[in-house]
Design an enzyme around this catalytic site. Sequence first.
Site, short mmCIF file in Angstrom:
data_model
loop_
_atom_site.label_atom_id
_atom_site.label_comp_id
_atom_site.label_asym_id
_atom_site.label_seq_id
_atom_site.Cartn_x
_atom_site.Cartn_y
_atom_site.Cartn_z
N ARG A 151 -7.13 -17.81 3.97
CA ARG A 151 -7.56 -18.82 4.94
C ARG A 151 -9.08 -18.94 5.00
O ARG A 151 -9.61 -19.99 5.38
CB ARG A 151 -6.96 -18.51 6.31
N LYS A 160 -2.95 -3.31 0.05
CA LYS A 160 -1.51 -3.52 -0.02
C LYS A 160 -0.82 -2.29 -0.61
O LYS A 160 -1.42 -1.54 -1.39
CB LYS A 160 -1.19 -4.74 -0.91
#
Length: 439
Positions: A295, A221
């Site tokens: 996820r 990020k």
Amino acid sequence: MRFVHKKEMQEGIPVLSCGGMDGDRESLREGVNRLGYALNGDCQFDVDVFAEKLFGGPAGEAAGFFVECFMQGAYRFGKEALKECGGNVYALRDRLAAVPDVTVSLISAEEIGEGIRKGEALGRCRNYARMLGDLPSNYLTADDFCLYAERLAGANALLSLEIFRDEELARMGSGGILAVNQASETPAALLHLRYEGRKKGPVTALVGKGVMFDSGGMHLKSMGDMEGMKYDMCGAADVLCLLEYAAETACDFPVEGIIPLAENAVGAKSLRMGDVITMLSGRTVEVYNTDAEGRLLLGDGLFFAAERGDRLIDLGTLTCSCREALGDETTGFFCNEEGLAGTVEKAGAGSGEPVWRLPLGQRYKRQLFWSKTADMANYMPDKKAGASVAACFLEEFTKGKPWAHFDMVGPAVSRKANGRLETGATGTMFASVAKMLES
């Protein structure tokens, strides 16, 4: 903070006003949050007027709603207590989840004691969850989280706890959790809590995303995007503290809490783009995006839960796509069963926590099945409809059980001062899920 029931107003004690509040529960929550946020001493509040003119329900329920919303607004993270925290967060939790040392008199001619008790329990447990989210990541590793859960279960005879770490997870075949964590120096974990309930009935299994810090992995990020990534475990904190709430209030029906913990770190062992992993279900997944790690945790957690629960509810700060669609005030939810979807919407409306249902379906699901090397992928290259595609990925691990998924990236964190809640974790959806446990 103490809440006491009084039959009549007392002279010389400031009276809190509910003027300016509208009658819908979202407006009431915000208004009471503001009263708690501005609290500066002993005070009193007319519950009967609130119940009749605004809340539209019995005084006992109105009192409970007022108390838990008031405590939400009054919360402050106790940074002074952090200086004494040597790894045992549980021992200092009441100072870390700080509220003012005041007495709030609730005025009502009705018997409202039970409502006050449940409201206090809900407000306190939610504030514990917020405190866990607000802790710096070096003060709350997976090891620290496990220790907190052990202390919690040890203090409450109604809770049981199993913890699976790296070796057990490898034997189980929990490749999703282990893959996300493989560059971290701290072992991964899967926590399984159980509250038996007072009655026999359907088992609700809660699953909470516990990424202790999310760097993005190999898909690192930016500095701006990495800010606040300690909050990527708010779903895990909520589930842990919801189990505490269920036990403390003697919830009727059984509740299970499944909490996968990992750190999405960067290192020589980091998960790479194109790697293929085998999930707990036995299905293989090509990792197209290492920053779509939540996820993978929730997929293993949901499959574990589906073998034990009759209905599944998961909470996670999952996709920026959902925040872009709904903003910072509304939680997106997905559901595969209409009756459960109705329960979610009723609980959200009754709790004053706005939710909006987003779509599932083959038009999104088929975007997961393009991999040449695995059964499915964890991401689709064009990035469109990201929240729905992520939810469809999760649905693949529910074994067809009734399931609701809360994607709460926006509302999980208050990002700037607003006179309502302190900046940091908000405990969003805590009250709604608690209400669902009673239905």
